[in-house]
Enzyme design. Structure first.
Site, PDB file in Angstrom:
ATOM      1  N   ASN A  46       0.846  -1.180   0.000  1.00 55.63           N
ATOM      2  CA  ASN A  46       0.000   0.000   0.000  1.00 55.63           C
ATOM      3  C   ASN A  46       0.892   1.243   0.000  1.00 55.63           C
ATOM      4  OD1 ASN A  46      -1.594   2.241   1.251  1.00 55.63           O
ATOM      5  ND2 ASN A  46      -3.191   0.691   1.216  1.00 55.63           N
ATOM      6  N   HIS A  57      -3.436   0.731  -3.433  1.00 53.25           N
ATOM      7  CA  HIS A  57      -3.544  -0.320  -2.426  1.00 53.25           C
ATOM      8  C   HIS A  57      -2.496  -1.393  -2.699  1.00 53.25           C
ATOM      9  CE1 HIS A  57      -7.920   0.529  -0.971  1.00 53.25           C
ATOM     10  NE2 HIS A  57      -7.238   1.647  -1.170  1.00 53.25           N
ATOM     11  N   GLU A  59      -2.682  -4.630  -3.233  1.00 52.78           N
ATOM     12  CA  GLU A  59      -2.984  -5.526  -4.349  1.00 52.78           C
ATOM     13  C   GLU A  59      -2.780  -4.816  -5.684  1.00 52.78           C
ATOM     14  OE1 GLU A  59      -5.707  -6.625  -0.859  1.00 52.78           O
ATOM     15  OE2 GLU A  59      -4.967  -4.785  -1.780  1.00 52.78           O
ATOM     16  N   SER A  82      -7.474  -8.826   4.103  1.00 55.85           N
ATOM     17  CA  SER A  82      -8.584  -9.117   3.197  1.00 55.85           C
ATOM     18  C   SER A  82      -8.815  -7.943   2.245  1.00 55.85           C
ATOM     19  CB  SER A  82      -9.849  -9.383   4.004  1.00 55.85           C
ATOM     20  OG  SER A  82     -10.903  -9.767   3.151  1.00 55.85           O
ATOM     21  N   CYS A  84     -10.217  -5.005  -0.083  1.00 54.66           N
ATOM     22  CA  CYS A  84     -11.367  -4.109  -0.084  1.00 54.66           C
ATOM     23  C   CYS A  84     -12.219  -4.396  -1.325  1.00 54.66           C
ATOM     24  CB  CYS A  84     -10.891  -2.654  -0.078  1.00 54.66           C
ATOM     25  SG  CYS A  84     -10.141  -2.142  -1.646  1.00 54.66           S
ATOM     26  N   CYS A  87     -10.305  -3.685  -4.681  1.00 48.23           N
ATOM     27  CA  CYS A  87      -9.350  -4.740  -5.027  1.00 48.23           C
ATOM     28  C   CYS A  87     -10.070  -6.052  -5.332  1.00 48.23           C
ATOM     29  CB  CYS A  87      -8.326  -4.902  -3.913  1.00 48.23           C
ATOM     30  SG  CYS A  87      -7.278  -3.426  -3.714  1.00 48.23           S
ATOM     31  N   ASP A 147      -8.608   5.450   5.058  1.00 49.57           N
ATOM     32  CA  ASP A 147      -8.333   4.448   4.027  1.00 49.57           C
ATOM     33  C   ASP A 147      -9.583   3.647   3.674  1.00 49.57           C
ATOM     34  OD1 ASP A 147      -6.134   3.242   2.388  1.00 49.57           O
ATOM     35  OD2 ASP A 147      -6.894   1.432   3.344  1.00 49.57           O
TER      36      ASP A 147
END
Length: 150
Positions: A46, A57, A59, A82, A84, A87, A147
C-alpha cells in the site's frame, strides 16, 4: 481447509514483509504478492499515503508491478489483509482464480463476494499480519478510517 502449499506460506510471508515495508515508510501495513504457481511475478504494498494516490492499495501495487499479463487465470494473489471492494472487483475483473489472505480479523467481508464469483479464498490467519494491522489501527485510527472511508 483447502490445499495450502509450502509456496503459499512463503508468498504469504512475503506479503507480510511488504506490509511491514509500507508501515516502516509511514504507510498502511498492507502487502501483496502475485504468483503463477511457484513463480513470483511481483510484489507490492500500500502506497496511498506515500504517493498520495487513493487507489495505490497493496494488491493494486503488486498488479501494477507485474505489468501487462495476457491472462491471470493461472495465478494466485496473496494479500496481508482481506481485499477491499475495489481490489476484490479487480480480482474478479482479471479472473484471478485464487486469493490467499493473511488477515480477515482486522478487516474482512469481501470473501463472500469473491467466493460467489468463483474465486477460491484461503484464510491463513497469519499471526504476524494480524498483530501488525491490529497495532496499526490502534495507533493510527484516523488514517485507517480514511483508508476504508469509515
Amino acid at each position: 481447509m483447502p490445499d495450502v502449499t509450502d509456496w503459499d506460506h512463503r508468498f504469504a510471508e512475503l506479503a507480510f514483509l511488504e506490509a511491514k515495508k509500507s508501515a516502516d515508510n509511514g504507510g498502511l501495513p498492507i502487502g501483496s504478492v502475485l504468483a503463477r504457481g511457484e513463480q513470483l511475478l511481483a510484489s507490492g504494498h500500500n502506497q496511498r499515503v506515500q504517493k498520495g494516490d487513493p487507489i495505490a492499495h497493496g494488491e493494486m501495487d503488486a498488479l501494477r508491478n507485474a505489468g501487462r499479463q495476457t491472462t491471470y487465470r493461472n495465478m494466485t494473489l496473496y494479500t496481508s489483509l482481506s481485499p477491499c471492494m475495489m481490489c476484490s472487483g479487480t480480482i474478479v475483473q482479471f479472473k484471478i482464480p485464487r486469493v490467499v489472505v493473511n488477515d480477515t480479523l482486522n478487516f474482512g467481508g469481501n470473501e463472500a463476494f469473491l467466493r460467489e464469483r468463483g474465486v477460491e479464498v484461503i484464510d491463513l490467519a497469519h499471526a504476524n499480519s494480524i498483530t501488525l494491522m491490529k497495532q496499526f489501527i490502534a495507533e493510527n485510527t484516523e488514517l485507517w478510517n480514511e483508508d476504508i472511508m469509515a
